[in-house]
Design an enzyme around this catalytic site. Structure first.
Site, mmCIF file in Angstrom:
data_model
loop_
_atom_site.group_PDB
_atom_site.id
_atom_site.type_symbol
_atom_site.label_atom_id
_atom_site.label_comp_id
_atom_site.label_asym_id
_atom_site.label_seq_id
_atom_site.Cartn_x
_atom_site.Cartn_y
_atom_site.Cartn_z
ATOM 1 N N ASP A 274 48.631 36.509 36.037
ATOM 2 C CA ASP A 274 49.083 38.308 36.303
ATOM 3 C C ASP A 274 48.143 38.303 34.526
ATOM 4 O OD1 ASP A 274 49.453 40.889 37.096
ATOM 5 O OD2 ASP A 274 51.343 39.793 35.363
ATOM 6 N N GLU B 63 46.493 35.399 42.093
ATOM 7 C CA GLU B 63 47.122 35.119 40.642
ATOM 8 C C GLU B 63 47.402 33.794 40.047
ATOM 9 O OE1 GLU B 63 48.685 39.460 39.674
ATOM 10 O OE2 GLU B 63 50.260 38.046 40.922
#
Length: 417
Positions: free
Chosen positions: A223, A296
């Site tokens: 992220d 992610e």
């Protein structure tokens, strides 16, 4: 030259030869102690007492008991064992008696020509060191036995490393074979990192012996990497054309869950993900949130595996494939209120923009205040604070989802949604 040969010869000793060397040194170290203890217990006839415990002595041609004891480790150990209660327990502790018995067995195995494993050799020589130290034998003798012990330990470590390397290589080969299609698109150097990135917590919960970790920490890292790289990408591409607000909205669009899930679908991550049976039954393979989180995690793992430049090259091609379409449905807009179709701004980014515009260079703070449910099926509750004041809470199946909901609820409280 002779010294080098001697070192090489010592290193090349077989386990049985090394045990034999240890037994020779053991008899040299033990004999002075045994003779002293027997003399103290039987000043007038210690030799006779020793002979009584050695029934084989009469059948040998040896006449001098001292000579026999000084050279025969088995005889020395037998005398210690047989005279333990009357003589030797007074000067050494009880645990050493067990070592004496074990070394008698070791000596018998050696005398019968049995072979020794590295583990057996280390155990035997370690027992010799302990017994010699217990009787306060000559330090030089102890050092020589310890040298053998250290050499066996080195060999044991080498064997263990070879075994572990073989197991690691075998496991790596299985992973590479299993993930070969995905590895063609993401050339990981360490395929096990890719496998970790594909491991959902439901799989870890159901397969704790097989899976060593889930992908949640890698998701957190990915992220952060995606936020940085998307910001860098947009800055370099549009710094002359768009302002901060436009770039913030475009970044939100590039890394929002829906878009990341689309990237995951392009990679067909659904068929590679390791999911628990319950999660599969619940449709996790096609779940937007699961796909987004896995993507992610893949980015986080790829960053650890191949560093930032490799990740940058990979995501830029993905960003290039969608950025024009994103811009096409997102005309220039001002602030947050407009009737023009626009990109849905990530609530965390929107809240951050409002905070920095109205309260200065600070960031909203998110804190997990509750975790509920089984390890593979948790619900997180997060609260968001601004400058020390709690504004709202949110819940979600992941911390990121809960943070987004908390940010959205804070925006509602502020009248921005």
């Amino acid at each position: 030259m002779t010294n080098h040969y001697g070192v090489i010869k010592q290193v090349m000793l077989s386990n049985r030869e090394r045990v034999g060397k240890g037994l020779e040194l053991l008899s040299q170290g033990l004999y002075p102690y045994v003779e002293q203890q027997l003399q103290e217990a039987y000043p007038d006839d210690w030799e006779t007492q020793a002979k009584k415990e050695l029934p084989d002595y009469k059948s040998t041609k040896k006449k001098d008991i001292k000579e026999w004891l000084s050279k025969d480790t088995g005889a020395l150990l037998t005398v210690i064992s047989k005279k333990w209660d009357d003589v030797f327990q007074k000067s050494i502790d009880k645990p050493e008696k067990r070592i004496v018995e074990e070394l008698i067995e070791t000596r018998n195995y050696w005398a019968h020509g049995d072979e020794f494993s590295a583990d057996d050799t280390y155990s035997a020589i370690n027992g010799m060191v302990r017994l010699l130290k217990a009787v306060k034998a000559d330090e030089e003798i102890i050092k020589k036995v310890e040298k053998h012990k250290q050499e066996v330990l080195r060999i044991l470590v080498q064997e263990q490393n070879r075994q572990e390397n073989w197991q690691t290589k075998a496991a790596e080969a299985r992973i590479i074979s299993k993930l070969s299609g995905l590895l063609e698109q993401l050339p990981f150097q360490d395929a096990s990192l890719l496998q970790d990135a594909l491991t959902h917590r439901s799989y870890l919960y159901e397969n704790p012996k097989e899976a060593k970790t889930d992908n949640e920490l890698l998701e957190f890292l990915g992220d952060a990497v995606l936020n940085f790289l998307s910001g860098e990408y947009l800055y370099e591409k549009y710094k002359e054309e768009k302002d901060e607000g436009d770039l913030t909205r475009l970044r939100s669009a590039l890394v929002e869950d829906k878009q990341l899930a689309k990237f995951a679908e392009q990679l067909e991550l659904g068929k590679w993900m390791r999911l628990g049976k319950g999660a599969i039954a619940d449709g996790a393979k096609d779940n937007l949130s699961v796909l987004s989180n896995t993507f992610e995690a893949i980015i986080g793992a790829y960053f650890l595996d191949s560093q930032m430049n490799a990740v940058r090259d990979f995501v830029r091609s993905l960003f290039d494939s969608v950025i024009e379409e994103i811009i096409a449905v997102s005309p220039q807009i001002d602030d947050y209120q407009t009737d023009t179709p626009q990109i849905a701004i990530d609530p965390k980014n929107q809240l951050q923009q409002w905070v920095q515009k109205n309260q200065g260079a600070i960031l909203p703070q998110y804190r997990v205040i509750k975790e509920e449910g089984l390890p593979h099926d948790k619900t997180f509750t997060v609260q968001v604070s601004i400058n020390g004041k709690v504004y709202a809470q949110g819940t979600g199946s992941t911390k990121k989802e809960a943070e987004k909901q908390a940010a959205g609820n804070a925006l509602k409280k502020l009248g921005l949604l």
